[in-house]
Design a protein around this motif. Structure first.
Motif, PDB file in Angstrom:
ATOM      1  N   LEU A  40      22.471  46.383  62.319  1.00 17.74           N
ATOM      2  CA  LEU A  40      22.851  45.021  61.962  1.00 17.74           C
ATOM      3  C   LEU A  40      23.285  44.959  60.504  1.00 17.74           C
ATOM      4  O   LEU A  40      22.662  45.576  59.640  1.00 17.74           O
ATOM      5  CB  LEU A  40      21.669  44.070  62.181  1.00 17.74           C
ATOM      6  CG  LEU A  40      21.021  44.112  63.570  1.00 17.74           C
ATOM      7  CD1 LEU A  40      19.758  43.263  63.587  1.00 17.74           C
ATOM      8  CD2 LEU A  40      22.003  43.633  64.633  1.00 17.74           C
ATOM      9  N   LYS A  41      24.338  44.211  60.243  1.00 13.50           N
ATOM     10  CA  LYS A  41      24.833  44.078  58.875  1.00 13.50           C
ATOM     11  C   LYS A  41      25.355  42.665  58.676  1.00 13.50           C
ATOM     12  O   LYS A  41      26.108  42.147  59.497  1.00 13.50           O
ATOM     13  CB  LYS A  41      25.945  45.098  58.611  1.00 13.50           C
ATOM     14  CG  LYS A  41      26.487  45.068  57.187  1.00 13.50           C
ATOM     15  CD  LYS A  41      27.554  46.134  56.987  1.00 13.50           C
ATOM     16  CE  LYS A  41      28.084  46.129  55.563  1.00 13.50           C
ATOM     17  NZ  LYS A  41      29.133  47.164  55.360  1.00 13.50           N
ATOM     18  N   THR A  42      24.944  42.047  57.560  1.00 14.28           N
ATOM     19  CA  THR A  42      25.424  40.711  57.249  1.00 14.28           C
ATOM     20  C   THR A  42      25.429  40.503  55.743  1.00 14.28           C
ATOM     21  O   THR A  42      24.604  41.073  55.021  1.00 14.28           O
ATOM     22  CB  THR A  42      24.545  39.630  57.911  1.00 14.28           C
ATOM     23  OG1 THR A  42      25.066  38.343  57.601  1.00 14.28           O
ATOM     24  CG2 THR A  42      23.104  39.715  57.424  1.00 14.28           C
ATOM     25  N   SER A  43      26.372  39.710  55.264  1.00 16.07           N
ATOM     26  CA  SER A  43      26.446  39.385  53.839  1.00 16.07           C
ATOM     27  C   SER A  43      25.805  38.031  53.562  1.00 16.07           C
ATOM     28  O   SER A  43      25.713  37.604  52.416  1.00 16.07           O
ATOM     29  CB  SER A  43      27.911  39.371  53.379  1.00 16.07           C
ATOM     30  OG  SER A  43      28.660  38.439  54.143  1.00 16.07           O
ATOM     31  N   GLU A  44      25.370  37.363  54.626  1.00 22.05           N
ATOM     32  CA  GLU A  44      24.692  36.073  54.480  1.00 22.05           C
ATOM     33  C   GLU A  44      23.444  36.088  55.354  1.00 22.05           C
ATOM     34  O   GLU A  44      22.736  37.084  55.385  1.00 22.05           O
ATOM     35  CB  GLU A  44      25.648  34.939  54.874  1.00 22.05           C
ATOM     36  CG  GLU A  44      26.419  35.195  56.167  1.00 22.05           C
ATOM     37  CD  GLU A  44      27.432  34.116  56.464  1.00 22.05           C
ATOM     38  OE1 GLU A  44      27.084  32.931  56.287  1.00 22.05           O
ATOM     39  OE2 GLU A  44      28.555  34.437  56.880  1.00 22.05           O
ATOM     40  N   THR A  45      23.152  35.016  56.035  1.00 24.03           N
ATOM     41  CA  THR A  45      22.010  34.986  56.952  1.00 24.03           C
ATOM     42  C   THR A  45      22.513  35.170  58.377  1.00 24.03           C
ATOM     43  O   THR A  45      23.227  34.318  58.913  1.00 24.03           O
ATOM     44  CB  THR A  45      21.242  33.659  56.848  1.00 24.03           C
ATOM     45  OG1 THR A  45      20.746  33.508  55.518  1.00 24.03           O
ATOM     46  CG2 THR A  45      20.066  33.652  57.814  1.00 24.03           C
TER      47      THR A  45
END
Length: 263
Positions: A40-45
């Motif tokens: 999993l990868k995210t720059s926010e929530t």
């Protein structure tokens, strides 16, 4: 597996857990499968959502195998179910008795180092589980004591009356270091589902003992004994060998005069 486990304990075909269909959805994150895990990868929530098909009103359990924080916010149909600081994500989450229809479990996370392998859900029959617990309690120990020997190794002793032939099931993790006795006679511990220790038992009144000795302890004691002997021999050789001793042997050293240490 849990149903087989319950059946093994009771000797009857027991179905306390019924698998439920689970579908996964993602929001505000990238998901990549590497052959064993979903990265999993995210720059926010980011949000992971698991939609459970619950056909009737019943108790539902949910399990997620992941490395998400123990304090991850968990939501059930949009309502957060763990308070601030409450650990919930590790192990099985009891969702409670839910109405028939789609149930959505959501988890919020951030960062790019998280993963999960799979999610599962099951209906939990509390009445059947209660009946199993009552049956098992009939054969529970009438006395139980846990102590330690002088080396700090655990000893578990107890007495019980078995209503029929079966096994004494324990929550003790299986390890070859455990030795067991029933009524003073040595028995070989069995392993239940590669996880816990169980002892075969016949109908009637019995005493049982479990003693733990770490593997390698006896070998370690023998090796230590050999080391002590070698040190003693080396010390004697040094004392008897003028070339390595600070003072040569004299008549006051009968040990050196009486024994020849091989070189």
């Amino acid at each position: 597996m849990l149903n087989r486990f319950m059946s093994a304990l009771t000797g009857e075909q027991i179905v306390c857990y019924t698998p439920l269909e689970v579908n996964t959805d993602y929001e505000h994150c990238e998901v990549k499968y590497d052959g064993s895990r979903y990265r999993l990868k995210t720059s926010e929530t980011g949000v992971l959502s698991f939609k459970i098909n619950n056909p009737i009103r019943q108790n539902v359990l949910f399990y997620l195998d992941s490395n998400l924080s123990e304090f991850t916010h968990v939501y059930l149909n949009g309502t957060r179910i763990n308070d601030q600081g409450e650990r919930l994500i590790r192990g099985v989450i009891e969702l409670g008795e839910l109405e028939a229809g789609e149930v959505v479990v959501s988890l919020a996370f951030s960062g790019d180092k998280h993963w999960f392998t799979h999610a599962s859900a099951a209906a939990f029959d509390t009445k059947k589980f209660g009946a199993v617990a009552n049956k098992l309690n009939k054969g529970s120990p009438t006395s139980l004591m846990v102590s330690r020997n002088k080396f700090g190794e655990p000893i578990i002793t107890g007495t019980l009356h078995a209503p029929q032939n079966g096994v004494i099931f324990t929550s003790v993790p299986a390890d070859r270091g455990w030795k067991a006795e029933i009524d003073g006679k040595s028995v070989k511990p069995e392993t239940v589902y590669k996880a816990f220790i169980a002892l075969p038992i016949s109908q009637g009144h019995h005493t049982f003992t479990l003693r733990y000795r770490p593997r390698g302890l006896v070998g370690g004691v023998i090796i230590s004994g050999i080391s002590i002997v070698l040190c003693a021999v080396l010390a004697v050789r040094r004392k008897c060998n003028p070339a390595t001793s600070n003072s040569p042997p004299t008549a006051e050293s009968p040990f050196c005069n009486s024994f020849e240490i091989p070189t």
